[in-house]
Design a protein around this motif. Structure first.
Motif, PDB file in Angstrom:
ATOM      1  N   LYS A  55      45.154  25.648  34.988  1.00  0.00           N
ATOM      2  CA  LYS A  55      44.649  25.772  36.361  1.00  0.00           C
ATOM      3  C   LYS A  55      44.661  27.251  36.735  1.00  0.00           C
ATOM      4  N   VAL A  56      43.561  27.722  37.290  1.00  0.00           N
ATOM      5  CA  VAL A  56      43.449  29.118  37.679  1.00  0.00           C
ATOM      6  C   VAL A  56      43.281  29.207  39.187  1.00  0.00           C
ATOM      7  N   THR A  57      44.179  29.952  39.827  1.00  0.00           N
ATOM      8  CA  THR A  57      44.115  30.112  41.279  1.00  0.00           C
ATOM      9  C   THR A  57      43.413  31.420  41.633  1.00  0.00           C
ATOM     10  N   GLU A  58      43.085  31.556  42.921  1.00  0.00           N
ATOM     11  CA  GLU A  58      42.461  32.801  43.381  1.00  0.00           C
ATOM     12  C   GLU A  58      43.407  33.975  43.172  1.00  0.00           C
ATOM     13  N   GLN A  59      44.716  33.717  43.274  1.00  0.00           N
ATOM     14  CA  GLN A  59      45.704  34.776  43.060  1.00  0.00           C
ATOM     15  C   GLN A  59      45.679  35.248  41.604  1.00  0.00           C
ATOM     16  N   ASP A  60      45.514  34.282  40.673  1.00  0.00           N
ATOM     17  CA  ASP A  60      45.413  34.631  39.253  1.00  0.00           C
ATOM     18  C   ASP A  60      44.220  35.560  39.010  1.00  0.00           C
ATOM     19  N   VAL A  61      43.095  35.194  39.618  1.00  0.00           N
ATOM     20  CA  VAL A  61      41.872  35.985  39.464  1.00  0.00           C
ATOM     21  C   VAL A  61      42.055  37.374  40.071  1.00  0.00           C
ATOM     22  N   LYS A  62      42.727  37.405  41.228  1.00  0.00           N
ATOM     23  CA  LYS A  62      42.968  38.684  41.923  1.00  0.00           C
ATOM     24  C   LYS A  62      43.815  39.618  41.052  1.00  0.00           C
ATOM     25  N   GLU A  63      44.880  39.061  40.436  1.00  0.00           N
ATOM     26  CA  GLU A  63      45.745  39.867  39.579  1.00  0.00           C
ATOM     27  C   GLU A  63      45.001  40.348  38.332  1.00  0.00           C
ATOM     28  N   MET A  64      44.192  39.452  37.771  1.00  0.00           N
ATOM     29  CA  MET A  64      43.434  39.811  36.573  1.00  0.00           C
ATOM     30  C   MET A  64      42.427  40.921  36.874  1.00  0.00           C
ATOM     31  N   THR A  65      41.681  40.782  37.960  1.00  0.00           N
ATOM     32  CA  THR A  65      40.660  41.781  38.285  1.00  0.00           C
ATOM     33  C   THR A  65      41.293  43.129  38.639  1.00  0.00           C
ATOM     34  N   ARG A  66      42.517  43.111  39.184  1.00  0.00           N
ATOM     35  CA  ARG A  66      43.193  44.380  39.475  1.00  0.00           C
ATOM     36  C   ARG A  66      43.511  45.119  38.169  1.00  0.00           C
ATOM     37  N   GLU A  67      43.976  44.365  37.175  1.00  0.00           N
ATOM     38  CA  GLU A  67      44.274  44.962  35.868  1.00  0.00           C
ATOM     39  C   GLU A  67      42.995  45.446  35.170  1.00  0.00           C
ATOM     40  N   VAL A  68      41.936  44.641  35.274  1.00  0.00           N
ATOM     41  CA  VAL A  68      40.655  45.019  34.672  1.00  0.00           C
ATOM     42  C   VAL A  68      40.128  46.293  35.327  1.00  0.00           C
ATOM     43  N   ARG A  69      40.272  46.366  36.652  1.00  0.00           N
ATOM     44  CA  ARG A  69      39.816  47.546  37.401  1.00  0.00           C
ATOM     45  C   ARG A  69      40.546  48.805  36.915  1.00  0.00           C
ATOM     46  N   LEU A  70      41.862  48.702  36.766  1.00  0.00           N
ATOM     47  CA  LEU A  70      42.651  49.852  36.299  1.00  0.00           C
ATOM     48  C   LEU A  70      42.252  50.245  34.875  1.00  0.00           C
ATOM     49  N   ALA A  71      42.031  49.247  34.024  1.00  0.00           N
ATOM     50  CA  ALA A  71      41.648  49.511  32.639  1.00  0.00           C
ATOM     51  C   ALA A  71      40.316  50.258  32.574  1.00  0.00           C
ATOM     52  N   LEU A  72      39.361  49.849  33.394  1.00  0.00           N
ATOM     53  CA  LEU A  72      38.044  50.482  33.405  1.00  0.00           C
ATOM     54  C   LEU A  72      38.108  51.910  33.952  1.00  0.00           C
ATOM     55  N   LEU A  73      38.888  52.098  35.006  1.00  0.00           N
ATOM     56  CA  LEU A  73      39.016  53.441  35.577  1.00  0.00           C
ATOM     57  C   LEU A  73      39.701  54.388  34.596  1.00  0.00           C
ATOM     58  N   GLU A  74      40.717  53.880  33.884  1.00  0.00           N
ATOM     59  CA  GLU A  74      41.396  54.701  32.873  1.00  0.00           C
ATOM     60  C   GLU A  74      40.465  55.054  31.719  1.00  0.00           C
ATOM     61  N   ALA A  75      39.478  54.188  31.471  1.00  0.00           N
ATOM     62  CA  ALA A  75      38.508  54.436  30.400  1.00  0.00           C
ATOM     63  C   ALA A  75      37.398  55.374  30.869  1.00  0.00           C
ATOM     64  N   ASP A  76      37.538  55.903  32.079  1.00  0.00           N
ATOM     65  CA  ASP A  76      36.592  56.878  32.623  1.00  0.00           C
ATOM     66  C   ASP A  76      35.252  56.249  33.001  1.00  0.00           C
ATOM     67  N   VAL A  77      35.267  54.970  33.354  1.00  0.00           N
ATOM     68  CA  VAL A  77      34.049  54.320  33.837  1.00  0.00           C
ATOM     69  C   VAL A  77      33.823  54.763  35.284  1.00  0.00           C
ATOM     70  N   ASN A  78      32.571  55.011  35.635  1.00  0.00           N
ATOM     71  CA  ASN A  78      32.198  55.432  36.985  1.00  0.00           C
ATOM     72  C   ASN A  78      32.783  54.474  38.030  1.00  0.00           C
ATOM     73  N   PHE A  79      33.425  55.018  39.070  1.00  0.00           N
ATOM     74  CA  PHE A  79      34.144  54.158  40.022  1.00  0.00           C
ATOM     75  C   PHE A  79      33.203  53.208  40.772  1.00  0.00           C
ATOM     76  N   LYS A  80      31.962  53.624  41.036  1.00  0.00           N
ATOM     77  CA  LYS A  80      31.002  52.736  41.710  1.00  0.00           C
ATOM     78  C   LYS A  80      30.637  51.564  40.807  1.00  0.00           C
ATOM     79  N   VAL A  81      30.505  51.865  39.517  1.00  0.00           N
ATOM     80  CA  VAL A  81      30.193  50.834  38.525  1.00  0.00           C
ATOM     81  C   VAL A  81      31.345  49.832  38.432  1.00  0.00           C
ATOM     82  N   VAL A  82      32.578  50.356  38.467  1.00  0.00           N
ATOM     83  CA  VAL A  82      33.766  49.490  38.415  1.00  0.00           C
ATOM     84  C   VAL A  82      33.792  48.548  39.615  1.00  0.00           C
TER      85      VAL A  82
END
Length: 447
Positions: A22-49
């Protein structure tokens, strides 16, 4: 592997949500926060992120996923699809002219690998599409660039058109196309001048070439290791020239990958090819879906199969397999097979294309030393024909001679002989197991 840091972060993040019933909205929120940090650390354009994360959130909290029997898997499917879309969705192929030749302009800054990439592209077109390209040296400001392209032409046994440094690039391009028509070349690839930085003189010259020869494709060559700067360069060239495609070089290096993930979104220009090494064969068509799979640790079996088809003789491979099964496999066969596999590229890259390979024990920090493989080759090549066929005759004095001939020591010769015998035993046991016989447990050599 390209995107190594990004891949590690994303794989660890999605692994936590993968098996959830079962996946809750909180699970998705935590996952997307980690994905966001990973993309920014990889030097992806912040608007694209920001846009990317919003799309994932929108789809991942939908009723269809929340009520799915495998919601964790569905969320990962969403991440993969959006990552694929971010890099262009599907492979973008070269536009072919209605009447040959198809003209390709190669543009970019100095140091991005433009001239080498010109040679690689010509080689790829000839090897994979049976084309007959003409290379054009139009960088009149750097005699070294002309010499480099001519050297590449000799290595590839491919013609290079050049009028030296005293004729304008526009005239060089025009005459090259006329020669290509006369000599029935179906592709003309023009290596234009670069600069250390984007400037008005460079853009004016490139614009004049474009207006005169009306190329079917304008490929911008950018260095993936420059990160966000690569995106800025792509924007500048695109504004002036309306580039039709991007070729990323050094994608095999220690790059954070942000350029590849940002360029398509920022310029709306597809990535057409990726340089994956220094050899003239190390240029690959860019497949967004396959790259997304590799980044997320799902492997890239299609690319692995393509490499095998290009580099391995299928008939010979079956013969070698039969030899291994009948225990008649020799050191000559071993040498041949090793050569075919090495032609496919760095072994750690090939292993990285296997689904789930990144999760296998010991794979994470696996680095295969090419020097060790060269040492193995040297030892085998120092054996006589008789010794390669029947290693059992190799006694102490023969081992000493082989060690001296290969520049290695006797211990290494002993190790190789032992591993070779273990491999033959292993194949025999596997054959017995397939026939329904009980084989003793075996241990893989080299492990």
């Amino acid at each position: 592997m390209a995107f190594e840091g990004l891949a590690d972060r994303l794989q660890n993040t999605i692994q936590r949500i993968k098996g959830k019933g079962k996946v809750t909205e909180q699970d998705v929120k935590e996952m997307t926060r980690e994905v966001r940090l990973a993309l920014l650390e990889a030097d992806v354009n912040f608007k694209v992120v920001k846009q990317f994360i919003n799309k994932i959130k929108e789809r991942a909290v939908g009723q269809e996923i929340m009520e799915s029997l495998t919601p964790g898997q569905q969320v990962i499917k969403v991440v993969k699809e959006e990552l694929t879309n971010l890099m262009g969705g599907e492979q973008s192929k070269i536009a072919v002219a209605d009447r040959p030749p198809t003209v390709i302009m190669m543009v970019g800054l100095q140091g991005a690998g433009k001239t080498t990439t010109t040679g690689k592209l010509a080689n790829l077109l000839r090897k994979k599409q049976n084309r007959n390209p003409l290379l054009v040296a139009a960088d009149i400001y750097r005699p070294a660039a002309i010499n480099q392209l001519q050297t590449l032409g000799k290595q590839l046994n491919m013609p290079v058109f050049s009028l030296g440094t005293e004729v304008s690039p526009v005239e060089i391009a025009n005459q090259a196309i006329e020669q290509a028509k006369a000599e029935h070349h179906d592709y003309v690839i023009i290596d234009t001048a670069g600069r250390l930085h984007v400037d008005s003189d460079l853009m004016e010259e490139l614009t004049q070439i474009k207006e005169n020869v009306k190329p079917d494709e304008i490929f911008l060559v950018v260095d993936a290791m420059t990160g966000q700067d690569a995106v800025n360069v792509a924007e500048s060239f695109n504004e002036q020239l309306d580039i039709t495609g991007v070729v990323l070089t050094k994608l095999d290096g220690d790059t954070r990958g942000g350029a590849a993930l940002s360029i398509k979104a920022v310029t709306d220009t597809p990535i057409k090819f990726a340089g994956m090494g220094e050899k003239l064969t190390d240029l690959e068509a860019f497949h967004p879906e396959r790259m997304a799979s590799r980044i997320l640790g799902m492997g890239d079996v299609l690319s692995l199969i393509e490499k095998a088809q290009e580099n391995v003789d299928e008939k010979r491979a079956k013969e070698l397999e039969e030899k291994m099964r009948s225990a008649s496999f020799t050191f000559d066969d071993f040498l041949e097979q090793m050569g075919q596999v090495r032609n496919m590229g760095p072994l750690e890259d090939l292993l990285g294309m296997l689904p789930g390979a990144n999760k296998m024990k010991g794979m994470k920090n696996l680095q295969i030393d090419e020097k060790q493989l060269s040492h193995v080759e040297a030892i085998i090549q120092s054996m006589t024909k008789k010794e390669r066929v029947d290693p059992s005759i190799i006694n102490a004095s023969r081992k000493k001679r082989i060690a001296q001939g290969s520049g290695r020591n006797v211990a290494e010769v002993n190790r190789l002989l032992k591993q070779f015998n273990e491999m033959k035993k292993m194949m025999k046991q596997m054959t017995n197991m397939q026939k329904g016989k009980k084989g003793k447990g075996f241990k893989f050599p080299f492990m």
